[in-house]
Design an enzyme around this catalytic site. Structure first.
Site, PDB file in Angstrom:
ATOM      1  N   TYR A  51     -37.445   0.921  -4.558  1.00 39.63           N
ATOM      2  CA  TYR A  51     -37.299   0.842  -6.018  1.00 39.63           C
ATOM      3  C   TYR A  51     -38.661   1.032  -6.681  1.00 39.63           C
ATOM      4  O   TYR A  51     -39.638   0.436  -6.261  1.00 39.63           O
ATOM      5  CB  TYR A  51     -36.727  -0.526  -6.430  1.00 39.63           C
ATOM      6  CG  TYR A  51     -35.392  -0.352  -7.115  1.00 39.63           C
ATOM      7  CD1 TYR A  51     -35.330   0.208  -8.390  1.00 39.63           C
ATOM      8  CD2 TYR A  51     -34.209  -0.699  -6.478  1.00 39.63           C
ATOM      9  CE1 TYR A  51     -34.104   0.410  -8.999  1.00 39.63           C
ATOM     10  CE2 TYR A  51     -32.994  -0.488  -7.083  1.00 39.63           C
ATOM     11  CZ  TYR A  51     -32.949   0.067  -8.347  1.00 39.63           C
ATOM     12  OH  TYR A  51     -31.745   0.275  -8.941  1.00 39.63           O
ATOM     13  N   GLU A  53     -39.231   1.450 -10.523  1.00 38.22           N
ATOM     14  CA  GLU A  53     -39.116   1.592 -11.982  1.00 38.22           C
ATOM     15  C   GLU A  53     -40.501   1.672 -12.619  1.00 38.22           C
ATOM     16  O   GLU A  53     -41.416   0.944 -12.225  1.00 38.22           O
ATOM     17  CB  GLU A  53     -38.335   0.410 -12.570  1.00 38.22           C
ATOM     18  CG  GLU A  53     -36.844   0.536 -12.323  1.00 38.22           C
ATOM     19  CD  GLU A  53     -36.059  -0.623 -12.932  1.00 38.22           C
ATOM     20  OE1 GLU A  53     -36.656  -1.521 -13.545  1.00 38.22           O
ATOM     21  OE2 GLU A  53     -34.827  -0.605 -12.775  1.00 38.22           O
ATOM     22  N   ASP A 197     -33.913  25.349 -21.943  1.00 39.98           N
ATOM     23  CA  ASP A 197     -33.214  24.846 -20.764  1.00 39.98           C
ATOM     24  C   ASP A 197     -33.176  25.993 -19.753  1.00 39.98           C
ATOM     25  O   ASP A 197     -32.348  26.896 -19.844  1.00 39.98           O
ATOM     26  CB  ASP A 197     -31.798  24.405 -21.158  1.00 39.98           C
ATOM     27  CG  ASP A 197     -31.016  23.833 -19.984  1.00 39.98           C
ATOM     28  OD1 ASP A 197     -31.398  24.096 -18.825  1.00 39.98           O
ATOM     29  OD2 ASP A 197     -30.004  23.142 -20.227  1.00 39.98           O
ATOM     30  N   THR A 223     -33.226  22.129 -14.027  1.00 41.02           N
ATOM     31  CA  THR A 223     -32.745  21.530 -12.790  1.00 41.02           C
ATOM     32  C   THR A 223     -33.629  22.077 -11.677  1.00 41.02           C
ATOM     33  O   THR A 223     -34.280  23.116 -11.827  1.00 41.02           O
ATOM     34  CB  THR A 223     -31.278  21.907 -12.506  1.00 41.02           C
ATOM     35  OG1 THR A 223     -31.173  23.329 -12.523  1.00 41.02           O
ATOM     36  CG2 THR A 223     -30.334  21.325 -13.530  1.00 41.02           C
ATOM     37  N   LYS A 226     -31.279  25.076  -8.519  1.00 41.78           N
ATOM     38  CA  LYS A 226     -30.658  26.400  -8.691  1.00 41.78           C
ATOM     39  C   LYS A 226     -31.626  27.462  -8.140  1.00 41.78           C
ATOM     40  O   LYS A 226     -31.960  27.381  -6.968  1.00 41.78           O
ATOM     41  CB  LYS A 226     -30.246  26.584 -10.142  1.00 41.78           C
ATOM     42  CG  LYS A 226     -29.183  25.524 -10.542  1.00 41.78           C
ATOM     43  CD  LYS A 226     -28.699  25.623 -11.964  1.00 41.78           C
ATOM     44  CE  LYS A 226     -27.747  24.461 -12.285  1.00 41.78           C
ATOM     45  NZ  LYS A 226     -27.320  24.455 -13.688  1.00 41.78           N
ATOM     46  N   ARG A 232     -31.143  18.540  -5.449  1.00 44.90           N
ATOM     47  CA  ARG A 232     -30.426  18.315  -6.710  1.00 44.90           C
ATOM     48  C   ARG A 232     -31.256  17.384  -7.565  1.00 44.90           C
ATOM     49  O   ARG A 232     -31.646  16.312  -7.125  1.00 44.90           O
ATOM     50  CB  ARG A 232     -29.076  17.649  -6.456  1.00 44.90           C
ATOM     51  CG  ARG A 232     -28.130  18.438  -5.634  1.00 44.90           C
ATOM     52  CD  ARG A 232     -26.713  18.022  -5.920  1.00 44.90           C
ATOM     53  NE  ARG A 232     -26.208  18.777  -7.032  1.00 44.90           N
ATOM     54  CZ  ARG A 232     -25.828  20.043  -6.934  1.00 44.90           C
ATOM     55  NH1 ARG A 232     -25.892  20.697  -5.804  1.00 44.90           N
ATOM     56  NH2 ARG A 232     -25.374  20.675  -7.996  1.00 44.90           N
TER      57      ARG A 232
HETATM   58  C1  LIG Z   1     -26.821  23.441 -14.481  1.00 45.83           C
HETATM   59  C2  LIG Z   1     -27.227  23.291 -15.882  1.00 45.83           C
HETATM   60  C3  LIG Z   1     -27.441  22.024 -16.468  1.00 45.83           C
HETATM   61  C4  LIG Z   1     -27.022  20.704 -15.847  1.00 45.83           C
HETATM   62  O1  LIG Z   1     -27.322  20.397 -14.624  1.00 45.83           O
HETATM   63  P1  LIG Z   1     -26.585  19.266 -13.759  1.00 45.83           P
HETATM   64  O2  LIG Z   1     -27.632  18.997 -12.736  1.00 45.83           O
HETATM   65  O3  LIG Z   1     -25.353  19.899 -13.235  1.00 45.83           O
HETATM   66  O4  LIG Z   1     -26.307  18.099 -14.620  1.00 45.83           O
HETATM   67  C5  LIG Z   1     -27.940  21.964 -17.755  1.00 45.83           C
HETATM   68  N1  LIG Z   1     -28.186  23.081 -18.447  1.00 45.83           N
HETATM   69  C6  LIG Z   1     -27.961  24.311 -17.933  1.00 45.83           C
HETATM   70  C7  LIG Z   1     -28.264  25.503 -18.771  1.00 45.83           C
HETATM   71  C8  LIG Z   1     -27.465  24.458 -16.653  1.00 45.83           C
HETATM   72  O5  LIG Z   1     -27.208  25.674 -16.185  1.00 45.83           O
END
Ligand SMILES: *Cc1c(COP(=O)(O)O)cnc(C)c1O
Length: 414
Positions: A51, A53, A197, A223, A226, A232
C-alpha cells in the site's frame, strides 16, 4: 503458471485456453496489444502486496523505500518519453483518469466539448448516460458525414456559441490525424482549457510517427495498454500550472492506494518505448494499417474517411449488406477478432451497428508485415462475402491458424 494450476485448476484451464486463442487467432481490435514478458513479470510481482497512498517521498504508510524509487522512475520516464512538464502515473485506467481530470479543472455542471460517441468519441467524453455526461454539460461535436473528418470550422462555431471551459480532442474510433494546433487556437479564442486523450495513439506519438499534442495542450491523458504496449492502466501529463490540481484530483480526489505492480509495468513499458525497435514497430503499425486499408478498398469495402493515417480502420459495411454484429461473429469463428462499431450518422442501434473497427497494433507486435495484410484482407473479404458458408469458414480457420503459428506472441509458448 504452476501455482495457479495447483491452487485453482478451474481458472488455470481458462487461462490456458485463452493463451491458445491469443496465439492461434488474429487480433485486430485496435485498442489491444501484446505486452512484453518483462511487463507481465512486473504486473505479477510481489509489488501487488504494498500500500502506498500519497506520492513518492510523501506517503501515508511506512515501508516505501523501494516503492518510492519505482514510482519516481516511472514518472521520470513518462515525462521524458512525451516531453511533458509533469506526469501522474497512478490512474487505474483511462476512464477514472478522465474523471480525475474533470474533477481537477471543472466544477460540476461546467460546459465541455467532446466528440460524439457514434462519431468516434469515447464514453468518458460526454455520453449522456455516463458519469461524464451526467456531471458536466457536454456539448458534442461531430465529424462531417461526407468526409468522415472533423470539420474544424464546425468546432470553432460550436466553441464560440457555447463557450466551453474545456475542449477535448483525441478519440476512440477516428482513423485520421488530429489537428492539435487548430484545436488549441480555437480554445484560445474562447478562453477554454485543452485536454488531449491519446489513449489509442500514444505509442505512435511517443515514436513521433504521429504529431504530439504535448507542446500545445494543457492536459494529456493516455491509457498505457493500447499502442503504447504496456500494462492496463493510464497516465496523466500536464503543464506545470496544472500539476498540483491533477495530483490532488487523482489522490485523494478519485483514488486510494496506487497499484505499484502496474506502475512498475508502466515504467518498463516506457523504457521499451524509448528503444529504436519501438520506433520501427510504430512505423510498421502505420504502414500495415495503410496497406490493409488499400487492400480492403480494392475489394470494394467502404472505409470511413476513405482510409487511415493511424493504426485504425473503420469499415462501413452497408454496401455489403452484412451488419457489424454478424460480421464480427462470423470473423470470430475463423479466429479473426475485431469489434462491431457505429459509423458517423449511424442509422442502426449501437448493439448492432453498420460498421466494424479494426487496427494493426497487435499483429505488428507479432511482426506481421505487408504480405500478412494482403492475406488478412482476403480472409475478411471471403468471410463477409460468404457470410453463411460455415464450411468455408472452417477452412479459413485452419489457414488463419497456420499463418499465426509462424508469428509467435511475446510470452506465449504453445
Ligand atoms: C480506451 C480509451 C479510454 C478508456 O480507457 P479504459 O482503460 O478502458 O478505461 C479513454 N479514452 C479513449 C479515447 C480511449 O480510447
Amino acid at each position: 503458471m504452476s501455482y495457479i494450476k495447483k491452487t485453482d485448476p478451474e481458472i488455470y484451464e481458462y487461462i490456458e485456453r485463452e493463451k491458445i486463442r491469443q496465439a492461434e487467432g488474429i487480433e485486430l481490435i485496435p485498442s489491444e496489444n501484446y505486452t512484453s514478458p518483462a511487463v507481465m513479470e512486473a504486473c505479477g510481482s510481489i509489488l501487488t502486496n504494498k500500500y502506498s497512498e500519497g506520492y513518492p517521498f510523501k506517503r501515508y504508510y511506512g515501508g516505501q523505500e523501494n516503492i518510492d524509487h519505482i514510482e519516481s522512475i516511472a514518472i521520470g520516464r513518462a515525462k521524458k518519453l512525451f516531453g511533458a512538464d509533469h506526469a501522474n502515473v497512478q490512474p487505474y485506467s483511462g476512464s477514472p483518469a478522465n474523471a480525475a481530470i474533470y474533477f481537477a479543472v471543472l466544477e460540476f455542471g461546467d460546459t465541455v466539448m467532446g466528440l460524439k460517441l457514434d462519431h468516434g468519441g469515447h464514453i468518458t467524453h460526454g455520453l449522456p448516460i455516463a458519469y461524464s455526461g451526467k456531471a458536466y454539460n457536454f456539448v458534442q461535436y461531430e465529424v462531417d458525414i461526407n468526409t468522415g473528418r472533423i470539420d474544424m470550422e464546425e468546432v470553432r462555431k460550436l466553441a464560440k456559441k457555447h463557450k466551453p471551459k474545456l475542449i477535448i480532442a483525441g478519440f476512440t474510433a477516428y482513423p485520421r490525424d488530429i489537428e492539435w494546433k487548430k484545436f488549441k487556437e480555437i480554445a484560445d479564442e474562447v478562453g477554454a482549457m485543452t485536454m488531449a486523450d491519446i489513449s489509442h495513439t500514444a505509442g505512435l506519438i511517443a515514436s513521433k510517427v504521429l504529431e504530439s499534442p504535448v507542446p500545445y495542450f494543457d492536459i494529456i491523458m493516455t491509457t498505457t495498454h493500447k499502442t503504447l504496449r504496456g500494462p492496463r492502466g493510464a497516465i496523466i501529463l500536464c503543464k506545470e500550472k496544472f500539476a498540483k490540481a491533477i495530483d490532488k484530483a487523482v489522490f485523494p480526489g478519485f483514488q486510494g492506494g496506487p497499484h505499484e505492480h502496474t506502475i512498475a509495468g508502466k515504467a518498463i513499458a516506457f523504457h521499451e518505448a524509448m528503444q529504436p525497435e519501438f520506433k520501427k514497430y510504430s512505423e510498421q503499425v502505420k504502414k500495415n494499417a495503410y496497406h490493409l486499408a488499400e487492400k480492403l478498398k480494392e475489394k470494394g469495402f467502404n472505409l470511413v474517411s476513405d482510409g487511415t493515417d493511424t493504426h485504425l480502420i473503420l469499415i462501413d459495411l452497408t454496401n455489403k449488406n452484412v451488419p457489424g454484429r454478424k460480421a464480427q461473429e462470423a470473423l470470430d469463428t475463423v479466429g479473426i477478432t475485431l469489434n462491431k462499431n457505429t459509423i458517423p450518422g449511424e442509422p442502426r442501434s449501437p448493439m448492432d451497428p453498420s460498421g466494424i473497427r479494426l487496427g494493426t497494433p497487435a499483429i505488428t507486435t507479432r511482426r506481421m508485415r505487408e504480405p500478412g495484410m494482403e492475406q488478412i484482407a482476403d480472409w475478411i473479404d471471403r468471410v463477409i462475402s460468404n457470410i453463411d458458408n460455415t464450411d468455408l469458414h472452417r477452412k479459413i480457420k485452419e489457414e488463419v491458424k497456420e499463418l499465426c503459428l509462424n508469428f509467435p506472441v511475446p510470452g506465449i509458448k504453445i
